[in-house]
Design a protein around this motif. Structure first.
Motif, PDB file in Angstrom:
ATOM      1  N   GLY A 136       0.811  -1.205   0.000  1.00 62.28           N
ATOM      2  CA  GLY A 136       0.000   0.000   0.000  1.00 62.28           C
ATOM      3  C   GLY A 136       0.844   1.253   0.000  1.00 62.28           C
ATOM      4  N   ARG A 137       0.174   2.354   0.271  1.00 59.72           N
ATOM      5  CA  ARG A 137       0.817   3.663   0.239  1.00 59.72           C
ATOM      6  C   ARG A 137       1.507   3.992   1.556  1.00 59.72           C
ATOM      7  NH1 ARG A 137      -4.407   7.758   0.594  1.00 59.72           N
ATOM      8  NH2 ARG A 137      -4.945   7.244   2.756  1.00 59.72           N
ATOM      9  N   PHE A 138       2.325   5.033   1.531  1.00 64.08           N
ATOM     10  CA  PHE A 138       2.950   5.552   2.745  1.00 64.08           C
ATOM     11  C   PHE A 138       1.883   6.241   3.594  1.00 64.08           C
ATOM     12  CE2 PHE A 138       5.040   8.996   5.082  1.00 64.08           C
ATOM     13  CZ  PHE A 138       5.932   8.252   5.834  1.00 64.08           C
ATOM     14  N   ASP A 139       1.197   7.183   2.982  1.00 57.86           N
ATOM     15  CA  ASP A 139       0.064   7.880   3.576  1.00 57.86           C
ATOM     16  C   ASP A 139      -0.644   8.619   2.448  1.00 57.86           C
ATOM     17  OD1 ASP A 139       1.493  10.275   3.108  1.00 57.86           O
ATOM     18  OD2 ASP A 139       1.893  10.661   5.224  1.00 57.86           O
ATOM     19  N   ALA A 140      -1.423   9.613   2.743  1.00 53.97           N
ATOM     20  CA  ALA A 140      -2.193  10.332   1.718  1.00 53.97           C
ATOM     21  C   ALA A 140      -1.364  11.353   0.945  1.00 53.97           C
ATOM     22  CB  ALA A 140      -3.398  11.026   2.357  1.00 53.97           C
ATOM     23  N   SER A 141      -0.065  11.406   1.165  1.00 59.95           N
ATOM     24  CA  SER A 141       0.800  12.338   0.442  1.00 59.95           C
ATOM     25  C   SER A 141       0.786  12.046  -1.046  1.00 59.95           C
ATOM     26  CB  SER A 141       2.249  12.243   0.941  1.00 59.95           C
ATOM     27  OG  SER A 141       2.346  12.609   2.288  1.00 59.95           O
ATOM     28  N   ARG A 142       0.990  13.080  -1.805  1.00 66.10           N
ATOM     29  CA  ARG A 142       1.205  12.955  -3.252  1.00 66.10           C
ATOM     30  C   ARG A 142       2.539  13.649  -3.538  1.00 66.10           C
ATOM     31  NH1 ARG A 142      -1.705   9.212  -2.952  1.00 66.10           N
ATOM     32  NH2 ARG A 142      -3.745   8.986  -3.831  1.00 66.10           N
ATOM     33  N   LYS A 143       2.544  14.669  -4.372  1.00 62.50           N
ATOM     34  CA  LYS A 143       3.781  15.414  -4.639  1.00 62.50           C
ATOM     35  C   LYS A 143       4.076  16.414  -3.529  1.00 62.50           C
ATOM     36  CE  LYS A 143       3.646  14.928  -9.630  1.00 62.50           C
ATOM     37  NZ  LYS A 143       3.609  15.626 -10.923  1.00 62.50           N
ATOM     38  N   GLU A 144       3.150  16.553  -2.596  1.00 68.11           N
ATOM     39  CA  GLU A 144       3.341  17.378  -1.406  1.00 68.11           C
ATOM     40  C   GLU A 144       3.073  16.489  -0.194  1.00 68.11           C
ATOM     41  OE1 GLU A 144       0.351  17.875  -3.286  1.00 68.11           O
ATOM     42  OE2 GLU A 144       1.518  18.893  -4.815  1.00 68.11           O
ATOM     43  N   ALA A 145       3.729  16.813   0.895  1.00 64.73           N
ATOM     44  CA  ALA A 145       3.519  16.047   2.122  1.00 64.73           C
ATOM     45  C   ALA A 145       2.088  16.232   2.605  1.00 64.73           C
ATOM     46  CB  ALA A 145       4.499  16.500   3.195  1.00 64.73           C
ATOM     47  N   ALA A 146       1.508  15.167   3.098  1.00 66.53           N
ATOM     48  CA  ALA A 146       0.165  15.240   3.693  1.00 66.53           C
ATOM     49  C   ALA A 146       0.248  16.073   4.971  1.00 66.53           C
ATOM     50  CB  ALA A 146      -0.341  13.839   4.000  1.00 66.53           C
ATOM     51  N   PRO A 147      -0.856  16.683   5.380  1.00 71.82           N
ATOM     52  CA  PRO A 147      -0.819  17.518   6.594  1.00 71.82           C
ATOM     53  C   PRO A 147      -0.552  16.688   7.848  1.00 71.82           C
ATOM     54  CG  PRO A 147      -3.074  17.329   5.734  1.00 71.82           C
ATOM     55  CD  PRO A 147      -2.174  16.652   4.751  1.00 71.82           C
ATOM     56  N   PRO A 148      -0.004  17.339   8.887  1.00 65.16           N
ATOM     57  CA  PRO A 148       0.215  16.633  10.150  1.00 65.16           C
ATOM     58  C   PRO A 148      -1.088  16.001  10.636  1.00 65.16           C
ATOM     59  CG  PRO A 148       1.213  18.809  10.207  1.00 65.16           C
ATOM     60  CD  PRO A 148       0.413  18.733   8.938  1.00 65.16           C
ATOM     61  N   GLY A 149      -0.961  14.852  11.264  1.00 63.55           N
ATOM     62  CA  GLY A 149      -2.130  14.152  11.775  1.00 63.55           C
ATOM     63  C   GLY A 149      -2.741  13.189  10.773  1.00 63.55           C
ATOM     64  N   THR A 150      -2.223  13.159   9.546  1.00 61.82           N
ATOM     65  CA  THR A 150      -2.714  12.221   8.530  1.00 61.82           C
ATOM     66  C   THR A 150      -2.390  10.791   8.957  1.00 61.82           C
ATOM     67  OG1 THR A 150      -2.397  13.846   6.767  1.00 61.82           O
ATOM     68  CG2 THR A 150      -2.469  11.548   6.104  1.00 61.82           C
ATOM     69  N   ARG A 151      -3.319   9.889   8.691  1.00 58.32           N
ATOM     70  CA  ARG A 151      -3.115   8.473   9.020  1.00 58.32           C
ATOM     71  C   ARG A 151      -1.835   7.964   8.363  1.00 58.32           C
ATOM     72  NH1 ARG A 151      -5.601   3.352   6.868  1.00 58.32           N
ATOM     73  NH2 ARG A 151      -5.111   1.875   8.502  1.00 58.32           N
ATOM     74  N   ARG A 152      -1.038   7.229   9.113  1.00 57.13           N
ATOM     75  CA  ARG A 152       0.256   6.717   8.656  1.00 57.13           C
ATOM     76  C   ARG A 152       0.093   5.265   8.215  1.00 57.13           C
ATOM     77  NH1 ARG A 152       3.773   8.632  13.681  1.00 57.13           N
ATOM     78  NH2 ARG A 152       5.544   7.888  12.474  1.00 57.13           N
ATOM     79  N   ASP A 153      -0.416   5.078   7.019  1.00 50.52           N
ATOM     80  CA  ASP A 153      -0.779   3.753   6.507  1.00 50.52           C
ATOM     81  C   ASP A 153       0.367   2.739   6.599  1.00 50.52           C
ATOM     82  OD1 ASP A 153      -2.387   5.912   5.236  1.00 50.52           O
ATOM     83  OD2 ASP A 153      -3.413   4.271   4.225  1.00 50.52           O
ATOM     84  N   LEU A 154       1.524   3.090   6.061  1.00 52.30           N
ATOM     85  CA  LEU A 154       2.646   2.152   6.028  1.00 52.30           C
ATOM     86  C   LEU A 154       3.103   1.786   7.432  1.00 52.30           C
ATOM     87  CD1 LEU A 154       4.873   0.620   4.411  1.00 52.30           C
ATOM     88  CD2 LEU A 154       6.244   2.702   4.623  1.00 52.30           C
ATOM     89  N   LEU A 155       3.314   2.769   8.270  1.00 54.56           N
ATOM     90  CA  LEU A 155       3.774   2.512   9.633  1.00 54.56           C
ATOM     91  C   LEU A 155       2.787   1.610  10.366  1.00 54.56           C
ATOM     92  CD1 LEU A 155       5.797   3.114  11.950  1.00 54.56           C
ATOM     93  CD2 LEU A 155       4.282   5.006  12.588  1.00 54.56           C
ATOM     94  N   GLU A 156       1.503   1.946  10.312  1.00 54.85           N
ATOM     95  CA  GLU A 156       0.493   1.147  11.016  1.00 54.85           C
ATOM     96  C   GLU A 156       0.419  -0.279  10.465  1.00 54.85           C
ATOM     97  OE1 GLU A 156      -3.212   3.284  10.941  1.00 54.85           O
ATOM     98  OE2 GLU A 156      -2.300   5.081  11.804  1.00 54.85           O
ATOM     99  N   ALA A 157       0.519  -0.416   9.148  1.00 53.38           N
ATOM    100  CA  ALA A 157       0.441  -1.748   8.532  1.00 53.38           C
ATOM    101  C   ALA A 157       1.629  -2.609   8.955  1.00 53.38           C
ATOM    102  CB  ALA A 157       0.388  -1.626   7.016  1.00 53.38           C
ATOM    103  N   MET A 158       2.824  -2.036   8.935  1.00 49.91           N
ATOM    104  CA  MET A 158       4.003  -2.823   9.290  1.00 49.91           C
ATOM    105  C   MET A 158       4.068  -3.103  10.786  1.00 49.91           C
ATOM    106  SD  MET A 158       5.145  -3.800   6.475  1.00 49.91           S
ATOM    107  CE  MET A 158       6.521  -4.735   7.168  1.00 49.91           C
ATOM    108  N   GLN A 159       3.516  -2.221  11.607  1.00 50.12           N
ATOM    109  CA  GLN A 159       3.415  -2.526  13.033  1.00 50.12           C
ATOM    110  C   GLN A 159       2.471  -3.693  13.256  1.00 50.12           C
ATOM    111  OE1 GLN A 159       2.398   1.477  14.347  1.00 50.12           O
ATOM    112  NE2 GLN A 159       4.392   1.683  15.349  1.00 50.12           N
ATOM    113  N   LEU A 160       1.375  -3.738  12.497  1.00 53.94           N
ATOM    114  CA  LEU A 160       0.447  -4.858  12.572  1.00 53.94           C
ATOM    115  C   LEU A 160       1.134  -6.155  12.134  1.00 53.94           C
ATOM    116  CD1 LEU A 160      -2.510  -5.813  13.047  1.00 53.94           C
ATOM    117  CD2 LEU A 160      -2.924  -5.301  10.623  1.00 53.94           C
ATOM    118  N   VAL A 161       1.909  -6.085  11.060  1.00 53.50           N
ATOM    119  CA  VAL A 161       2.664  -7.260  10.593  1.00 53.50           C
ATOM    120  C   VAL A 161       3.626  -7.726  11.682  1.00 53.50           C
ATOM    121  CG1 VAL A 161       4.388  -8.047   8.916  1.00 53.50           C
ATOM    122  CG2 VAL A 161       2.417  -6.728   8.133  1.00 53.50           C
ATOM    123  N   ALA A 162       4.315  -6.797  12.318  1.00 50.04           N
ATOM    124  CA  ALA A 162       5.268  -7.152  13.384  1.00 50.04           C
ATOM    125  C   ALA A 162       4.562  -7.845  14.547  1.00 50.04           C
ATOM    126  CB  ALA A 162       6.010  -5.912  13.878  1.00 50.04           C
TER     127      ALA A 162
END
Length: 184
Positions: A136-162
């Protein structure tokens, strides 16, 4: 040109590789795998999608490493067409940013092809048995960083995997610059 990664093929086994790292070593998948899983990221220096997330990606990689996830980044772009993605430029970036993970060079693009990498960034999150659990994606960022507080898809997914060995059932594909393939 923007490209979107396909959905996760749960259970697909991580292909091995042997690639030069910016620190002078040659590393295989086994050298970068972690006891609770492994994150293989296809990135490059010049992509604005990668540049938008890189500071947070470095922080998240450090956190994942502390939680038992091995992390490695691979650049597979055609460096003749994109000199800013050359191995020398990769070395400078790795040193300047003090990357906490190996930055590997896939000059012949065979590893990108083996993984089915499509874009930068493209994330492959494997569990401790080297079975794919996140594409999946890192988060909702595109060519600009997503705003603070945006869900951290990659981090949360890999923590779940761990924690569980399994990735989330729902995943939003990564989007980024297409891999810059060499002309045949």
């Amino acid at each position: 040109m923007a490209a979107q990664a396909p959905v996760c093929d749960f259970g697909w086994k991580a292909p091995d590789f042997s690639l030069p790292a910016t620190d002078g070593r040659v590393l295989r998948f086994a050298d970068v795998r972690g006891p609770k899983g492994t994150l293989v990221m296809f990135i490059c220096n010049h992509c604005p999608y990668v540049q938008a997330i890189l500071p947070r990606l470095i922080d998240d990689a450090r956190q994942l490493q502390r939680e038992g996830i091995g992390v490695a980044a691979i650049s597979s772009n055609d460096a003749e067409a994109y000199p800013e993605d050359s191995f020398e430029a990769m070395k400078r970036l790795a040193e300047t940013l003090a990357l906490p993970f190996p930055y590997l060079y896939d000059e012949d693009q065979s590893v990108a092809r083996a993984y089915g990498a499509v874009c930068t960034p493209d994330f492959f999150g494997f569990n401790a048995e080297d079975a794919l659990q996140y594409r999946g994606r890192f988060d909702a960022s595109r060519k600009e960083a997503a705003p603070p507080g945006t869900r951290r898809d990659l981090l949360e997914a890999m923590q779940l995997v761990a924690r569980t060995g399994h990735g989330p059932a729902e995943q939003i594909p990564s989007i980024g610059c297409s891999i810059k393939w060499k002309s045949s």
